[in-house]
Scaffold this motif. Structure first.
Motif, PDB file in Angstrom:
ATOM      1  N   HIS A 189      49.796  -0.955 -11.420  1.00 44.69           N
ATOM      2  CA  HIS A 189      50.958  -0.668 -10.575  1.00 44.69           C
ATOM      3  C   HIS A 189      52.194  -0.524 -11.463  1.00 44.69           C
ATOM      4  CE1 HIS A 189      54.014  -1.216  -7.428  1.00 44.69           C
ATOM      5  NE2 HIS A 189      53.073  -0.862  -6.580  1.00 44.69           N
ATOM      6  N   PRO A 190      53.058   0.445 -11.197  1.00 45.51           N
ATOM      7  CA  PRO A 190      54.252   0.653 -12.030  1.00 45.51           C
ATOM      8  C   PRO A 190      55.133  -0.582 -12.174  1.00 45.51           C
ATOM      9  CG  PRO A 190      53.945   2.516 -10.567  1.00 45.51           C
ATOM     10  CD  PRO A 190      52.953   1.479 -10.134  1.00 45.51           C
ATOM     11  N   GLN A 191      55.278  -1.356 -11.094  1.00 47.75           N
ATOM     12  CA  GLN A 191      56.138  -2.537 -11.164  1.00 47.75           C
ATOM     13  C   GLN A 191      55.543  -3.603 -12.072  1.00 47.75           C
ATOM     14  OE1 GLN A 191      56.460  -2.938  -6.803  1.00 47.75           O
ATOM     15  NE2 GLN A 191      58.673  -2.817  -7.018  1.00 47.75           N
ATOM     16  N   THR A 192      54.203  -3.687 -12.072  1.00 52.23           N
ATOM     17  CA  THR A 192      53.529  -4.624 -12.973  1.00 52.23           C
ATOM     18  C   THR A 192      53.726  -4.193 -14.420  1.00 52.23           C
ATOM     19  OG1 THR A 192      51.837  -5.265 -11.376  1.00 52.23           O
ATOM     20  CG2 THR A 192      51.284  -5.543 -13.690  1.00 52.23           C
ATOM     21  N   THR A 193      53.544  -2.891 -14.666  1.00 52.16           N
ATOM     22  CA  THR A 193      53.699  -2.360 -16.027  1.00 52.16           C
ATOM     23  C   THR A 193      55.101  -2.629 -16.557  1.00 52.16           C
ATOM     24  OG1 THR A 193      52.123  -0.599 -15.508  1.00 52.16           O
ATOM     25  CG2 THR A 193      53.505  -0.282 -17.443  1.00 52.16           C
ATOM     26  N   ALA A 194      56.091  -2.494 -15.692  1.00 46.22           N
ATOM     27  CA  ALA A 194      57.473  -2.733 -16.108  1.00 46.22           C
ATOM     28  C   ALA A 194      57.760  -4.220 -16.281  1.00 46.22           C
ATOM     29  CB  ALA A 194      58.430  -2.137 -15.081  1.00 46.22           C
ATOM     30  N   ALA A 195      57.062  -5.068 -15.508  1.00 48.04           N
ATOM     31  CA  ALA A 195      57.341  -6.508 -15.529  1.00 48.04           C
ATOM     32  C   ALA A 195      56.718  -7.214 -16.729  1.00 48.04           C
ATOM     33  CB  ALA A 195      56.827  -7.145 -14.238  1.00 48.04           C
ATOM     34  N   VAL A 196      55.539  -6.772 -17.158  1.00 49.83           N
ATOM     35  CA  VAL A 196      54.800  -7.476 -18.212  1.00 49.83           C
ATOM     36  C   VAL A 196      55.608  -7.679 -19.497  1.00 49.83           C
ATOM     37  CG1 VAL A 196      52.852  -7.272 -19.809  1.00 49.83           C
ATOM     38  CG2 VAL A 196      52.491  -6.991 -17.352  1.00 49.83           C
ATOM     39  N   PRO A 197      56.272  -6.630 -20.047  1.00 52.47           N
ATOM     40  CA  PRO A 197      57.051  -6.855 -21.279  1.00 52.47           C
ATOM     41  C   PRO A 197      58.131  -7.932 -21.112  1.00 52.47           C
ATOM     42  CG  PRO A 197      56.784  -4.514 -20.861  1.00 52.47           C
ATOM     43  CD  PRO A 197      56.304  -5.210 -19.638  1.00 52.47           C
ATOM     44  N   LYS A 198      58.726  -7.978 -19.931  1.00 46.41           N
ATOM     45  CA  LYS A 198      59.761  -8.982 -19.676  1.00 46.41           C
ATOM     46  C   LYS A 198      59.145 -10.382 -19.636  1.00 46.41           C
ATOM     47  CE  LYS A 198      62.433  -5.676 -16.911  1.00 46.41           C
ATOM     48  NZ  LYS A 198      63.004  -5.355 -15.585  1.00 46.41           N
ATOM     49  N   LEU A 199      57.978 -10.511 -18.995  1.00 51.91           N
ATOM     50  CA  LEU A 199      57.301 -11.803 -18.914  1.00 51.91           C
ATOM     51  C   LEU A 199      56.893 -12.283 -20.307  1.00 51.91           C
ATOM     52  CD1 LEU A 199      55.068 -11.076 -15.788  1.00 51.91           C
ATOM     53  CD2 LEU A 199      56.961 -12.708 -15.882  1.00 51.91           C
ATOM     54  N   VAL A 200      56.367 -11.379 -21.126  1.00 53.07           N
ATOM     55  CA  VAL A 200      55.946 -11.732 -22.483  1.00 53.07           C
ATOM     56  C   VAL A 200      57.153 -12.166 -23.320  1.00 53.07           C
ATOM     57  CG1 VAL A 200      54.965 -10.854 -24.637  1.00 53.07           C
ATOM     58  CG2 VAL A 200      53.900 -10.254 -22.448  1.00 53.07           C
ATOM     59  N   ALA A 201      58.238 -11.404 -23.222  1.00 53.39           N
ATOM     60  CA  ALA A 201      59.446 -11.731 -23.990  1.00 53.39           C
ATOM     61  C   ALA A 201      59.982 -13.109 -23.595  1.00 53.39           C
ATOM     62  CB  ALA A 201      60.510 -10.664 -23.767  1.00 53.39           C
ATOM     63  N   GLU A 202      59.989 -13.403 -22.300  1.00 53.38           N
ATOM     64  CA  GLU A 202      60.465 -14.703 -21.821  1.00 53.38           C
ATOM     65  C   GLU A 202      59.556 -15.829 -22.283  1.00 53.38           C
ATOM     66  OE1 GLU A 202      63.276 -15.692 -20.107  1.00 53.38           O
ATOM     67  OE2 GLU A 202      63.904 -13.693 -20.717  1.00 53.38           O
ATOM     68  N   THR A 203      58.247 -15.558 -22.325  1.00 52.93           N
ATOM     69  CA  THR A 203      57.283 -16.571 -22.772  1.00 52.93           C
ATOM     70  C   THR A 203      57.523 -16.927 -24.235  1.00 52.93           C
ATOM     71  OG1 THR A 203      55.611 -15.753 -21.227  1.00 52.93           O
ATOM     72  CG2 THR A 203      54.827 -17.091 -23.055  1.00 52.93           C
ATOM     73  N   LEU A 204      57.711 -15.907 -25.069  1.00 58.59           N
ATOM     74  CA  LEU A 204      57.938 -16.146 -26.498  1.00 58.59           C
ATOM     75  C   LEU A 204      59.251 -16.901 -26.726  1.00 58.59           C
ATOM     76  CD1 LEU A 204      56.820 -12.672 -27.917  1.00 58.59           C
ATOM     77  CD2 LEU A 204      55.531 -14.818 -27.962  1.00 58.59           C
ATOM     78  N   THR A 213      60.466 -15.534 -12.456  1.00 51.47           N
ATOM     79  CA  THR A 213      59.673 -14.474 -11.840  1.00 51.47           C
ATOM     80  C   THR A 213      60.455 -13.162 -11.942  1.00 51.47           C
ATOM     81  OG1 THR A 213      58.620 -15.984 -10.288  1.00 51.47           O
ATOM     82  CG2 THR A 213      58.666 -13.658  -9.661  1.00 51.47           C
ATOM     83  N   VAL A 214      59.779 -12.070 -12.265  1.00 57.71           N
ATOM     84  CA  VAL A 214      60.442 -10.769 -12.371  1.00 57.71           C
ATOM     85  C   VAL A 214      60.599 -10.170 -10.973  1.00 57.71           C
ATOM     86  CG1 VAL A 214      60.301  -8.424 -13.288  1.00 57.71           C
ATOM     87  CG2 VAL A 214      59.533 -10.351 -14.675  1.00 57.71           C
ATOM     88  N   SER A 215      61.815  -9.796 -10.640  1.00 54.06           N
ATOM     89  CA  SER A 215      62.095  -9.211  -9.329  1.00 54.06           C
ATOM     90  C   SER A 215      61.287  -7.936  -9.121  1.00 54.06           C
ATOM     91  CB  SER A 215      63.592  -8.892  -9.227  1.00 54.06           C
ATOM     92  OG  SER A 215      63.891  -8.270  -7.997  1.00 54.06           O
ATOM     93  N   GLY A 216      60.651  -7.825  -7.960  1.00 55.65           N
ATOM     94  CA  GLY A 216      59.843  -6.654  -7.647  1.00 55.65           C
ATOM     95  C   GLY A 216      58.400  -6.791  -8.073  1.00 55.65           C
ATOM     96  N   ALA A 217      58.086  -7.868  -8.809  1.00 59.37           N
ATOM     97  CA  ALA A 217      56.702  -8.099  -9.257  1.00 59.37           C
ATOM     98  C   ALA A 217      56.380  -9.579  -9.138  1.00 59.37           C
ATOM     99  CB  ALA A 217      56.526  -7.621 -10.695  1.00 59.37           C
ATOM    100  N   THR A 218      56.706 -10.153  -7.985  1.00 58.62           N
ATOM    101  CA  THR A 218      56.535 -11.586  -7.762  1.00 58.62           C
ATOM    102  C   THR A 218      55.078 -12.004  -7.864  1.00 58.62           C
ATOM    103  OG1 THR A 218      58.454 -11.581  -6.287  1.00 58.62           O
ATOM    104  CG2 THR A 218      56.968 -13.468  -6.139  1.00 58.62           C
ATOM    105  N   VAL A 219      54.192 -11.250  -7.219  1.00 53.78           N
ATOM    106  CA  VAL A 219      52.769 -11.612  -7.206  1.00 53.78           C
ATOM    107  C   VAL A 219      52.196 -11.615  -8.618  1.00 53.78           C
ATOM    108  CG1 VAL A 219      50.484 -10.887  -6.418  1.00 53.78           C
ATOM    109  CG2 VAL A 219      52.418 -10.767  -4.850  1.00 53.78           C
ATOM    110  N   THR A 220      52.496 -10.560  -9.374  1.00 55.45           N
ATOM    111  CA  THR A 220      52.009 -10.479 -10.754  1.00 55.45           C
ATOM    112  C   THR A 220      52.613 -11.589 -11.605  1.00 55.45           C
ATOM    113  OG1 THR A 220      51.656  -8.084 -10.653  1.00 55.45           O
ATOM    114  CG2 THR A 220      51.949  -9.042 -12.834  1.00 55.45           C
TER     115      THR A 220
END
Length: 236
Positions: A189-204, A213-220
């Motif tokens: 899903h496009p929103q997941t693809t856009a959210a993943v880099p942000k989640l990874v960056a925040e994790t590091l 949680t990334v807005s628009g990709a809450t479930v992911t």
């Protein structure tokens, strides 16, 4: 017999314009070709550097997707992978690319007459920029793990099933430090693809699963954090 000679001469003369006209058809074809290449505005040097594809943005005019070439953090080229087949789009793309190379961001003006394409272009561009930024942060953290390769440990988190699809992460540790996160499974899903880099960056940055949680990709996002925490727990 004397009357036949002028007729033959006239017939031959009549063929001359046909022979002269033929090459001009080929010439007209060759000059028309460049008009059918709307992605020509890509800047030179796109063959080197890091190439990142932005998300595909669906619009009422058609899908829009960009491919961006980076030299470190600098945008050196932008190429359209998908765009509406429309004259206004073809005219707008060179302006958008030129503005992007100048601004070095997705903060560019919308082109008048091509608002839909412009907005989609900027979203796809921003996704590519975010993805490149996350990769750069991951690379920047690698010198800290310059200790022997045996010190690195890779752990897969649990697979979290969501209503959007399964989510699973793989985490690389150097001692107690998280040095990399890779998605093994994620919703297409496009929103997941856009959210993943942000989640990874925040994790590091956070070095834990306690991230926003990334807005628009809450479930992911929730699935990601659950799988990440499982990997951290498994590492011990």
């Amino acid at each position: 017999m004397k009357r036949a000679i002028p007729v033959v001469v006239l017939s031959i003369a009549g063929l001359v314009p046909v022979w002269r006209y033929e090459p001009s058809v080929g010439a007209a074809t060759s000059t028309a070709e460049p008009a059918s290449t709307p992605s020509a505005p890509s800047s030179a040097g796109s063959s080197s550097g890091t190439v990142v594809k932005g998300t595909t943005i669906q619009t009422e005019k058609g899908p829009v997707q960009v491919q961006v070439t980076f030299s470190g953090e600098k945008i050196t080229a932008v190429r359209m992978l998908q765009q509406p087949n429309h004259p206004q789009t073809a005219a707008a793309v060179p302006k958008l690319v030129a503005e992007t190379l100048k601004a070095q961001s997705a903060d560019v003006d919308t082109v008048s007459g091509a608002t839909i394409t412009s907005e989609a272009y900027k979203k796809s561009l921003q996704a590519a920029i975010d993805s490149n930024g996350a990769s750069a942060k991951t690379s920047a953290s690698s010198p800290a793990s310059a200790s022997p390769a045996s010190a690195a440990q890779t752990v897969s988190g649990s697979t979290v099933n969501t209503d959007k699809g399964p989510v699973q992460v793989q985490v690389t540790f150097s001692g107690e430090k998280i040095t990399a996160v890779r998605m093994l499974q994620q919703p297409n899903h496009p929103q997941t693809t856009a959210a993943v880099p942000k989640l990874v960056a925040e994790t590091l940055k956070a070095q834990s699963a306690k991230i926003d949680t990334v807005s628009g990709a809450t479930v992911t996002s929730e699935g990601y954090k659950e799988s990440l925490q499982a990997a951290i727990d498994a590492k011990g």
